[in-house]
Design an enzyme around this catalytic site. Sequence first.
Site, PDB file in Angstrom:
ATOM      1  N   CYS A 148      51.823  89.432  95.132  1.00 22.14           N
ATOM      2  CA  CYS A 148      50.148  88.897  95.573  1.00 22.14           C
ATOM      3  C   CYS A 148      49.435  90.418  95.490  1.00 22.14           C
ATOM      4  CB  CYS A 148      50.923  88.914  97.455  1.00 22.14           C
ATOM      5  SG  CYS A 148      49.328  87.852  98.320  1.00 22.14           S
ATOM      6  N   HIS A 182      55.343  84.809  97.583  1.00 20.74           N
ATOM      7  CA  HIS A 182      56.775  85.009  98.604  1.00 20.74           C
ATOM      8  C   HIS A 182      57.471  84.445  98.652  1.00 20.74           C
ATOM      9  CE1 HIS A 182      53.610  88.275  99.663  1.00 20.74           C
ATOM     10  NE2 HIS A 182      52.258  87.184  99.438  1.00 20.74           N
TER      11      HIS A 182
END
Length: 503
Positions: free
Chosen positions: A337, A438
Amino acid sequence: MAEKAACLAVLGTGSDVGKSIVTTALCRIFANQGIRVAPFKAQNMSNNSGVTAEGLEMGRAQIVQAEAARIAPHTDMNPVLLKPVSDVGSQVVLNGRAWMEASSQSYYTQKEYLFSESCAALERLRRGCDLVIMEGAGSCAEVNLMEHDIVNLRAAAAADAPVILVADIDRGGVFAQIIGTLACLSLEQQDRVRGFIINRFRGDIALFHKGISWIEQRTGKPVFGVLPWYRHFHIEAEDAVVIENTRPFDPSTSSEPAIAVIRLPHISNFTDFDPLAKLEGCRLVYLQSPQDLDRFRAVILPGSKSTSSDLQWLETSGWRKKILDYSGGGGHLLGICGGYQMLGTWVHDPDGIEGEPCSIAGLGLLPVETVLKAPKTTTLTDFTWDAIAGTGYEIHMGQTRLSAGRVLMEVQRRNAEACEDVDGCRSEDGRVIGTYMHGLFDTPAITSHWLAGLGLGDVVVDELHGPAARDQAYELLAEHAARHLDIRAIAALLPSSLQRMER
């Protein structure tokens, strides 16, 4: 009209005293008794968030509690989520969607509206279950904040919920914690507190029996139990406080290969790495102060709620040079991310999503460029990495474009809708990879694949990994809590219909 669910509130004498753990334990205990139980936290402040099946964002702690209760997480369980982007400002996520960027002062002007929204979420939640376990935030006795409280005693009063007060004996002063908290409350609020749970006890409990008696005599309220420290299972932490004040680590002092995670100032979703921390034959460490990295098998740049600010921190702290030296020496890097964005050439923030509009040079280790802009992407995602299927979730404001390199993953579904897309990037030699995914290591085969690329193919990844491991931990937590708490006395605070189910 169907009867609304009963409510029970778990409040605390301070932050990180064990409210989340007690709530999680009660969710699993009551679920095991056949009670339809759900967690609720009106307002959570954390950069540790997740995504629901509807593609909406909520705090990870309430996702954990929903898993413990064996129900699907829903944003009604956490209607207000504050994600800090600076010392004085946060992104406000309301009912699962980014709503506003607020300073501490401007946020308080919205408190009454947010309270009404949280009450509406709780009412919806109560229509679909038998019992709601409400978790408080911080201390319930912050006298300067009580007038605009939306998560502690005011929320408990609105739901007519009895309160259990949790105190932490490990930090010291447990008697003052309890008596001092009650002293800060009105008589009506004191009456709502029905008893106490003391958390994190070490040593011989017999030595504390007099202390329990003193608390009960002084307050006229019962101690429902004393929870000892546990080390035989792990529950995801709500806040990054558990990885603060990290120390330098020398991999040469360990017989196991080591993997490092850079502890960014605005780290988010650090629970991504919980499955790695549980591996036998491999060591996971968090590093805050710059140090040489050449002996680590891999270095991870985690998610960040403020990519631009954390990129600047890498430069000013000295981490940038250490990371570039490590990569230049053939080290393996993984960015997730915000960490993925940092590995690229540039991060542009033309609209000031994270503060003042700016463009900041990345580490230049992947041929990707990121533009931060709304709307926020929040998806549950099915993907394949080198033909290995995995599941994860995406939470990001940025859009990242590849100018060269190789795509890392193919995406098959987002929020249960089929798609043909790609995610991430890997360098030509495969030593630097980045992804928005994630929960990457929740899939055992994906974890094994990544470890093999590090030359750690002999590290065994148990099939009891990710969600399966978490479910086992909830059972162990419930057993631990039931052994040390008077669950019948706690159930006696509830309506008689639930007490009959308890017996």
